[in-house]
Design an enzyme around this catalytic site. Structure first.
Site, PDB file in Angstrom:
ATOM      1  N   CYS A  67      -4.685   8.680   9.758  1.00 48.02           N
ATOM      2  CA  CYS A  67      -4.352   8.344  11.008  1.00 48.02           C
ATOM      3  C   CYS A  67      -3.983   9.048  12.328  1.00 48.02           C
ATOM      4  O   CYS A  67      -3.450   9.307  11.924  1.00 48.02           O
ATOM      5  CB  CYS A  67      -4.496   6.128  10.869  1.00 48.02           C
ATOM      6  SG  CYS A  67      -4.409   5.221   9.702  1.00 48.02           S
ATOM      7  N   ARG A  77      -8.721   0.208   4.807  1.00 49.28           N
ATOM      8  CA  ARG A  77      -7.538   1.005   4.161  1.00 49.28           C
ATOM      9  C   ARG A  77      -6.576   0.653   3.712  1.00 49.28           C
ATOM     10  O   ARG A  77      -5.696   1.059   2.890  1.00 49.28           O
ATOM     11  CB  ARG A  77      -7.067   2.728   4.836  1.00 49.28           C
ATOM     12  CG  ARG A  77      -8.522   3.322   5.816  1.00 49.28           C
ATOM     13  CD  ARG A  77      -7.949   4.291   6.328  1.00 49.28           C
ATOM     14  NE  ARG A  77      -6.420   5.146   6.119  1.00 49.28           N
ATOM     15  CZ  ARG A  77      -6.770   6.235   6.073  1.00 49.28           C
ATOM     16  NH1 ARG A  77      -6.913   6.515   7.429  1.00 49.28           N
ATOM     17  NH2 ARG A  77      -4.970   6.849   5.502  1.00 49.28           N
ATOM     18  N   ARG A  85       0.986  15.068  12.711  1.00 49.07           N
ATOM     19  CA  ARG A  85       1.924  14.575  12.187  1.00 49.07           C
ATOM     20  C   ARG A  85       2.417  15.631  11.048  1.00 49.07           C
ATOM     21  O   ARG A  85       1.526  16.056   9.749  1.00 49.07           O
ATOM     22  CB  ARG A  85       0.356  13.985  11.255  1.00 49.07           C
ATOM     23  CG  ARG A  85       0.188  12.008  11.610  1.00 49.07           C
ATOM     24  CD  ARG A  85      -0.260  11.260  10.986  1.00 49.07           C
ATOM     25  NE  ARG A  85       0.460  10.855   9.886  1.00 49.07           N
ATOM     26  CZ  ARG A  85       0.088   9.717   9.739  1.00 49.07           C
ATOM     27  NH1 ARG A  85      -1.055   9.232   9.517  1.00 49.07           N
ATOM     28  NH2 ARG A  85       0.692   8.855   8.285  1.00 49.07           N
ATOM     29  N   LYS A 111       0.903  -1.350  -0.248  1.00 45.63           N
ATOM     30  CA  LYS A 111      -0.078  -0.063  -0.218  1.00 45.63           C
ATOM     31  C   LYS A 111       1.314   1.368   0.198  1.00 45.63           C
ATOM     32  O   LYS A 111       0.818   2.777  -0.858  1.00 45.63           O
ATOM     33  CB  LYS A 111      -0.696   0.238   1.133  1.00 45.63           C
ATOM     34  CG  LYS A 111      -1.688   1.222   1.562  1.00 45.63           C
ATOM     35  CD  LYS A 111      -2.756   1.442   2.847  1.00 45.63           C
ATOM     36  CE  LYS A 111      -0.717   2.025   3.250  1.00 45.63           C
ATOM     37  NZ  LYS A 111      -1.135   3.400   4.497  1.00 45.63           N
ATOM     38  N   ASN A 112       1.563   1.539   1.205  1.00 44.97           N
ATOM     39  CA  ASN A 112       2.463   2.214   1.018  1.00 44.97           C
ATOM     40  C   ASN A 112       3.502   2.868   0.000  1.00 44.97           C
ATOM     41  O   ASN A 112       3.964   3.776  -0.211  1.00 44.97           O
ATOM     42  CB  ASN A 112       3.601   2.533   2.376  1.00 44.97           C
ATOM     43  CG  ASN A 112       2.568   2.505   3.043  1.00 44.97           C
ATOM     44  OD1 ASN A 112       1.363   3.440   3.785  1.00 44.97           O
ATOM     45  ND2 ASN A 112       3.001   2.937   4.389  1.00 44.97           N
ATOM     46  N   ASP A 160       4.861   0.501  11.818  1.00 52.15           N
ATOM     47  CA  ASP A 160       3.327   0.223  11.604  1.00 52.15           C
ATOM     48  C   ASP A 160       3.595  -1.600  11.654  1.00 52.15           C
ATOM     49  O   ASP A 160       2.345  -2.488  11.544  1.00 52.15           O
ATOM     50  CB  ASP A 160       3.370  -0.282  10.037  1.00 52.15           C
ATOM     51  CG  ASP A 160       3.498   1.094   9.289  1.00 52.15           C
ATOM     52  OD1 ASP A 160       3.361   2.293  10.045  1.00 52.15           O
ATOM     53  OD2 ASP A 160       3.675   1.174   8.478  1.00 52.15           O
TER      54      ASP A 160
HETATM   55  N1  EPU Z   1       7.951  14.719  10.736  1.00 51.20           N
HETATM   56  C1  EPU Z   1       7.798  15.644  10.496  1.00 51.20           C
HETATM   57  N2  EPU Z   1       7.417  16.393   9.814  1.00 51.20           N
HETATM   58  C2  EPU Z   1       8.171  16.174   8.209  1.00 51.20           C
HETATM   59  C3  EPU Z   1       7.515  14.614   8.104  1.00 51.20           C
HETATM   60  C4  EPU Z   1       7.475  13.539   8.923  1.00 51.20           C
HETATM   61  O1  EPU Z   1       8.142  15.642  12.024  1.00 51.20           O
HETATM   62  O2  EPU Z   1       7.504  17.281   7.298  1.00 51.20           O
HETATM   63  C5  EPU Z   1       8.511  13.374  11.723  1.00 51.20           C
HETATM   64  C6  EPU Z   1       6.686  12.670  11.734  1.00 51.20           C
HETATM   65  O3  EPU Z   1       5.854  13.231  12.835  1.00 51.20           O
HETATM   66  C7  EPU Z   1       6.446  11.340  12.290  1.00 51.20           C
HETATM   67  C8  EPU Z   1       8.571  10.916  11.562  1.00 51.20           C
HETATM   68  O4  EPU Z   1       8.418  12.138  10.713  1.00 51.20           O
HETATM   69  O5  EPU Z   1       7.368  11.192  13.763  1.00 51.20           O
HETATM   70  C9  EPU Z   1       7.721   9.841  10.504  1.00 51.20           C
HETATM   71  O6  EPU Z   1       6.748  10.486   9.716  1.00 51.20           O
HETATM   72  P1  EPU Z   1       7.286   9.823   8.001  1.00 51.20           P
HETATM   73  O7  EPU Z   1       7.054  11.377   7.115  1.00 51.20           O
HETATM   74  O8  EPU Z   1       8.480   9.111   7.732  1.00 51.20           O
HETATM   75  O9  EPU Z   1       5.471   8.681   8.511  1.00 51.20           O
HETATM   76  P2  EPU Z   1       4.696   9.255   6.699  1.00 51.20           P
HETATM   77  O10 EPU Z   1       5.571   9.076   5.818  1.00 51.20           O
HETATM   78  O11 EPU Z   1       3.509   9.993   6.695  1.00 51.20           O
HETATM   79  C10 EPU Z   1       4.890   6.751   6.081  1.00 51.20           C
HETATM   80  C11 EPU Z   1       4.035   5.486   6.085  1.00 51.20           C
HETATM   81  C12 EPU Z   1       3.318   5.442   8.136  1.00 51.20           C
HETATM   82  C13 EPU Z   1       4.644   5.197   8.039  1.00 51.20           C
HETATM   83  C14 EPU Z   1       5.301   5.724   8.379  1.00 51.20           C
HETATM   84  C15 EPU Z   1       6.880   5.353   8.796  1.00 51.20           C
HETATM   85  C16 EPU Z   1       1.943   6.209   4.406  1.00 51.20           C
HETATM   86  C17 EPU Z   1       1.130   7.100   3.252  1.00 51.20           C
HETATM   87  N3  EPU Z   1       1.981   6.351   5.707  1.00 51.20           N
HETATM   88  O12 EPU Z   1       4.453   7.893   6.129  1.00 51.20           O
HETATM   89  O13 EPU Z   1       1.980   3.943   7.211  1.00 51.20           O
HETATM   90  O14 EPU Z   1       4.161   4.344   9.450  1.00 51.20           O
HETATM   91  O15 EPU Z   1       6.173   5.892   6.986  1.00 51.20           O
HETATM   92  O16 EPU Z   1       7.038   3.881   8.420  1.00 51.20           O
HETATM   93  O17 EPU Z   1       3.661   5.879   3.420  1.00 51.20           O
HETATM   94  C18 EPU Z   1      -0.012   2.732   7.901  1.00 51.20           C
HETATM   95  O18 EPU Z   1       0.771   2.114   7.327  1.00 51.20           O
HETATM   96  O19 EPU Z   1      -0.028   2.508   8.291  1.00 51.20           O
HETATM   97  C19 EPU Z   1       1.365   4.602   8.145  1.00 51.20           C
HETATM   98  C20 EPU Z   1       0.756   4.746   8.985  1.00 51.20           C
END
Ligand code: EPU
Length: 428
Positions: free
Chosen positions: A117, A398, A122, A22-23, A306
């Site tokens: 979520c 989802r 975030r 998915k991601n 995750d």
């Molecule tokens: N963060 C910041 N600033 C940013 C971006 C991230 O502070 O600009 C922080 C976040 O708050 C968090 C950490 O950095 O504490 C990591 O965030 P990341 O950007 O890696 O997460 P994401 O891209 O929003 C994706 C997956 C999540 C998964 C995370 C970590 C998608 C759509 N979502 O989220 O997946 O937990 O990477 O691997 O790809 C799930 O599939 O259940 C899910 C939540």
């Protein structure tokens, strides 16, 4: 209200085929708008987040066709807007990849601030830092929309303040056609980062280093339509592995990349399970008791956040007391209250959870508070004595394709209750 109803106590046995990641798909689908011809994307998971992205593409003017439930044909040539549909966009986090892709295509994007979520704050500050370095400016409008634009995108060196999957992929998308060289340092290394880079490179991009902490992107002028197959879903695979171990089962998990599962495999083995690796499948089984262990979530190649709620279910029925340390999200323990309702003994303090193993869980009514929390509730229901009902299953749908059908095929007693009093047995 729709629910999953599970009667626990049956060890999982048999084979399960894992869907596409998915991601990875949620980034690759928006990336397809960069092609100057149609793309065929295979092994796309049939999950609601993907269906929302397809609807968004269609609202933006693209022609999208499902060749079958896991193959998308996207013709982006008729897209005539740089505005991301706001209502749909707010429904999911991954919609922010349209910002990077639209910047590449039009040097302008207007998008809703992302949903997804709820694990506390975030932010997208690192995405914006990257876009600014590439020459963009942005403003947040009153209606919680963000507008990002540039006269011209120019390659730049960007050091991310923390390892972030989203910012790494979004900057990669924005930089792929920028003038000159972009270097992302302290980049995330998840398998889906490599998958997005491979997709873009197949289209004609020039990206090297994906999968390491330094990614170099030399801008190209055009990207062509291609056929591409999404990698298997590491977390879906890990979820079935955890479910097999929890129930004392023995399953073959097919269509996986065992290398992507190493951190999960290592923890399951530490807890007393056995994992046999083959080329594109793993056999997972357990005969002895579950042992306690400590888990620290980390960016890849560390243990994935995750998988944290699912592993917590195993720890909650292991011998002894385990400690979980959640290092990625500030609040990913909202499921604990639900799991404790089934008899688990977990105390949370900030990023730490102390899990005291109990002899058994007892079925009851619980909620899926988010996607992976919902998967954890399913595993809990599979091992618990008696019947567990899970509300808010839209979160689970989802990201898990046909989870009821796949578990039922492994011998689980699970069904989806459509409305109180009526149900479709074993329909995912
Ligand atoms: N963060 C910041 N600033 C940013 C971006 C991230 O502070 O600009 C922080 C976040 O708050 C968090 C950490 O950095 O504490 C990591 O965030 P990341 O950007 O890696 O997460 P994401 O891209 O929003 C994706 C997956 C999540 C998964 C995370 C970590 C998608 C759509 N979502 O989220 O997946 O937990 O990477 O691997 O790809 C799930 O599939 O259940 C899910 C939540």
């Amino acid at each position: 209200m729709e629910k999953f109803i599970i009667r626990g106590g049956r060890p999982l046995r048999g084979e399960v085929t894992i869907s596409g990641a998915k991601n990875a798909a949620v980034a690759i689908i928006p990336a397809a708008i960069l092609a100057d011809g149609p793309c065929r994307i295979e092994n796309v998971p049939d999950v609601s987040d993907v269906r929302i992205l397809v609807q968004m593409l269609e609202e933006m003017g693209a022609v999208v066709n499902y060749a079958d439930s896991n193959t998308l044909e996207i013709d982006p040539r008729s897209i005539d807007t740089c505005v991301v549909p706001s209502e749909l966009g707010r429904m999911m986090r991954g919609s922010y990849y349209f910002i990077g892709a639209l910047l590449s295509k039009y040097r302008r994007a207007i998008a809703p601030l992302p949903g997804g979520c709820d694990f506390g704050v975030r932010p997208i500050d690192q995405h914006l830092k990257g876009f600014e370095a590439l020459g963009c400016s942005y403003n947040v409008q009153e209606n919680a929309q963000i507008e990002v634009s540039a006269e011209e995108l120019r390659g730049a060196s960007i050091y991310l303040d923390m390892v972030t999957v989203g910012a790494t992929m979004n900057i990669m998308l924005a930089a792929v056609k920028a003038r000159g060289l972009t270097v992302i340092e302290n980049a995330a290394r998840e398998p889906h980062i490599v998958d997005l880079a491979n997709f873009l490179n197949t289209m004609g991009a020039n990206i090297i280093g994906a999968g390491t902490d330094t990614i170099k992107i030399r801008g190209v002028q055009r990207l062509k339509g291609v056929t591409y197959s999404v990698i298997p879903d590491q977390i879906e695979a890990g979820t079935y592995m955890a479910a097999a171990v929890a129930t004392g089962g023995d399953i073959l998990v097919k269509n996986v990349t065992p290398k992507h599962l190493e951190s999960i495999t290592a923890k399951l083995e530490e807890m007393g399970a056995r994992v046999d690796e083959y080329d594109d499948s793993v056999r997972v089984y357990r005969y002895g008791p579950l042992r306690k262990c400590n888990v620290k979530t980390m960016p890849h190649p560390g243990f994935p956040t995750d998988m944290q709620p699912q592993i917590a279910v195993l720890l909650s029925i292991a011998n002894g007391t385990s400690i979980i340390n959640e290092n990625v999200w500030e609040n990913r323990y909202r499921y604990v209250e639900e799991l404790n309702k089934l008899g688990a003994k977990i105390i949370v303090n900030g990023r730490i959870a102390v899990v005291e193993g109990v002899p058994e869980l007892k079925g009851g009514p619980v909620k899926a508070v988010d996607l992976r929390a919902g998967a954890a509730m399913i595993i809990a229901g599979l091992v618990a004595r008696g019947t567990t009902s899970i509300e808010d299953i839209h979160f689970i749908e989802r990201g898990y394709e046909n989870i009821v059908g796949k578990l039922a095929a492994l011998g689980a007693d699970i069904y989806r209750q459509q409305k109180p009093g009526r149900y479709n047995s074993n329909v995912g």
